[in-house]
Design a protein around this motif. Structure first.
Motif, short mmCIF file in Angstrom:
data_model
loop_
_atom_site.label_atom_id
_atom_site.label_comp_id
_atom_site.label_asym_id
_atom_site.label_seq_id
_atom_site.Cartn_x
_atom_site.Cartn_y
_atom_site.Cartn_z
N THR A 295 -64.68 -3.42 -20.14
CA THR A 295 -63.54 -4.16 -20.70
C THR A 295 -63.11 -5.23 -19.70
O THR A 295 -62.84 -4.95 -18.55
CB THR A 295 -62.35 -3.21 -20.99
OG1 THR A 295 -62.72 -2.31 -22.03
CG2 THR A 295 -61.12 -3.99 -21.41
N VAL A 296 -63.05 -6.48 -20.18
CA VAL A 296 -62.70 -7.62 -19.33
C VAL A 296 -61.32 -8.15 -19.72
O VAL A 296 -61.04 -8.37 -20.90
CB VAL A 296 -63.74 -8.75 -19.48
CG1 VAL A 296 -63.36 -9.97 -18.64
CG2 VAL A 296 -65.13 -8.24 -19.09
N LEU A 297 -60.45 -8.34 -18.72
CA LEU A 297 -59.14 -8.96 -18.95
C LEU A 297 -59.28 -10.47 -18.84
O LEU A 297 -59.90 -10.98 -17.90
CB LEU A 297 -58.12 -8.45 -17.92
CG LEU A 297 -57.32 -7.20 -18.30
CD1 LEU A 297 -58.22 -6.03 -18.64
CD2 LEU A 297 -56.34 -6.82 -17.19
N LYS A 298 -58.69 -11.18 -19.81
CA LYS A 298 -58.77 -12.64 -19.82
C LYS A 298 -57.43 -13.24 -20.21
O LYS A 298 -56.63 -12.59 -20.87
CB LYS A 298 -59.83 -13.12 -20.84
CG LYS A 298 -61.25 -12.76 -20.50
CD LYS A 298 -62.22 -13.27 -21.56
CE LYS A 298 -62.43 -14.76 -21.51
NZ LYS A 298 -63.45 -15.21 -22.49
N LEU A 299 -57.21 -14.49 -19.83
CA LEU A 299 -56.03 -15.23 -20.29
C LEU A 299 -56.34 -15.88 -21.64
O LEU A 299 -57.47 -16.31 -21.89
CB LEU A 299 -55.65 -16.32 -19.29
CG LEU A 299 -55.10 -15.83 -17.93
CD1 LEU A 299 -55.02 -17.00 -16.96
CD2 LEU A 299 -53.74 -15.17 -18.09
N ALA A 300 -55.32 -15.95 -22.51
CA ALA A 300 -55.47 -16.61 -23.81
C ALA A 300 -55.80 -18.09 -23.60
O ALA A 300 -55.46 -18.68 -22.57
CB ALA A 300 -54.19 -16.47 -24.61
N GLU A 301 -56.46 -18.69 -24.58
CA GLU A 301 -56.94 -20.06 -24.44
C GLU A 301 -56.37 -21.04 -25.47
O GLU A 301 -56.42 -22.24 -25.26
CB GLU A 301 -58.47 -20.08 -24.55
CG GLU A 301 -59.17 -19.33 -23.42
CD GLU A 301 -60.68 -19.19 -23.63
OE1 GLU A 301 -61.18 -19.67 -24.69
OE2 GLU A 301 -61.34 -18.63 -22.74
N LEU A 302 -55.81 -20.54 -26.56
CA LEU A 302 -55.45 -21.43 -27.67
C LEU A 302 -54.02 -21.94 -27.65
O LEU A 302 -53.68 -22.87 -28.38
CB LEU A 302 -55.71 -20.72 -29.01
CG LEU A 302 -57.14 -20.32 -29.31
CD1 LEU A 302 -57.22 -19.62 -30.65
CD2 LEU A 302 -58.06 -21.53 -29.29
N GLY A 303 -53.15 -21.33 -26.84
CA GLY A 303 -51.75 -21.77 -26.80
C GLY A 303 -51.10 -21.69 -28.17
O GLY A 303 -51.27 -20.72 -28.90
#
Length: 320
Positions: A295-303
């Motif tokens: 499981t990878v944690l990521k920041l949202a990209e679409l705003g």
């Protein structure tokens, strides 16, 4: 010419609209103010009028569209296309959205909760990389989110995906839901400020944040993160505490669902990698061994576009 989608993101102050391709690319965007007067009775007619007006403007007709999808606050009955109890829209009675909008536009219509819809957007065209296993956590005034597994949104018996109400501190801060210790009370924008106030009471060292709070100045979650980045001792302790609770919640989500991605969005996530790296460290500390590898944690990209994109994806089910 391939058919298009319409996405509608209904908020308490603004209604955002977009026309997209069937592949999820935005071609046109516009917005109107949300008129919540008269028990929100103007909202649905305004949506219908705005869609019809813009179709005329762009020289388009309903038969050029697969359908309309919408994200809305409130309790949503997905099957019947109705919404109940959306208090920030002043809706006290059941709203027959599907019936009214289909009659008013001549297009098929689908609706879901706004947090779920933002999750669908991030999954489809954002950080979720169109994977079938994605959990979205949004850190705003509250903490919301959505769970997608096997490519489908999890609704449970009606309240699935209430990530903000995962309990991270039994007996902790009182939440608006009536429970104590919900993630929302620690990791939302208001939660960060609450943690700062609480920790400042017991802090005795030199700190700009401490001085501001002692002087009764207004602070924000952004200010707390900015001060932490600038090495303010108290601010760093506050951010560490917030990231601990978020990391713990993500580890529990990971153990339960093992999504490919846990995507973190919303206003607080604007702190970027400074937030993500610390949350990820706690996630790895508490997650099940195989989960921390997969499981990878990521920041949202679409705003702000996540809502209209996710909403439009609801209409794809009509493309059969």
């Amino acid at each position: 010419m391939s058919k298009k989608l319409i996405g509608v993101d209904l908020g308490g102050t603004t209604i955002k609209f977009a026309i997209l391709t069937a592949e999820g690319e935005i071609q046109q965007k516009w917005s109107v103010e949300t008129n919540v007067l008269d028990e929100g009775s103007h909202i649905v007619p305004d949506i219908i009028e705005s869609i019809n007006h813009h179709l005329d403007l762009f020289g388009m007709t309903p038969d050029q569209f697969i359908g309309i999808g919408m994200g809305t606050p409130g309790t949503v009955d997905i099957e019947n296309g109705t919404v109940e109890a959306a208090f920030n829209l002043n809706w006290k009675e059941k709203q027959e959205l599907k019936k009214q909008i289909e009659e008013g536009t001549g297009m098929k219509f689908a609706v879901d909760n706004d947090a779920n819809v933002a999750a669908l957007g991030e999954r489809w065209k954002g950080a979720g990389e169109n994977d079938n296993e994605v959990t979205f956590v949004t850190l705003g005034t509250g903490v919301g989110g959505g769970v997608i597994t096997n490519g489908e949104m999890v609704h449970g018996a009606g309240a699935g995906g209430e990530i903000g109400h995962v309990n991270v501190e039994p007996g902790g801060f009182l939440c608006t839901c009536g429970n104590k210790g919900c993630l929302e009370t620690y990791a939302s924008a208001t939660g960060v400020v609450r943690v700062a106030r609480h920790m400042a009471e017991e802090f005795a060292g030199n700190s700009e944040l401490k001085q501001m709070l002692d002087n009764g100045e207004e602070i924000s979650s952004k200010l707390v993160f900015d001060l932490a980045k600038a090495d303010d001792v108290l601010a760093k302790l506050v951010v560490d505490k917030v990231c601990y609770y978020l990391g713990l919640a993500c580890a529990n989500i990971g153990s339960l669902l093992n999504p490919s991605f846990i995507v973190i969005g919303g206003g607080v996530s604007a702190a970027g990698s400074f937030l993500l790296d610390q949350v990820d460290a706690y996630f790895k500390k508490y997650a099940f061994p195989s989960v921390k590898k997969t499981t990878v944690l990521k920041l949202a990209e679409l705003g702000n576009d996540a809502g209209v994109i996710g909403a439009a994806s609801l209409a794809l089910k009509f493309n059969n």
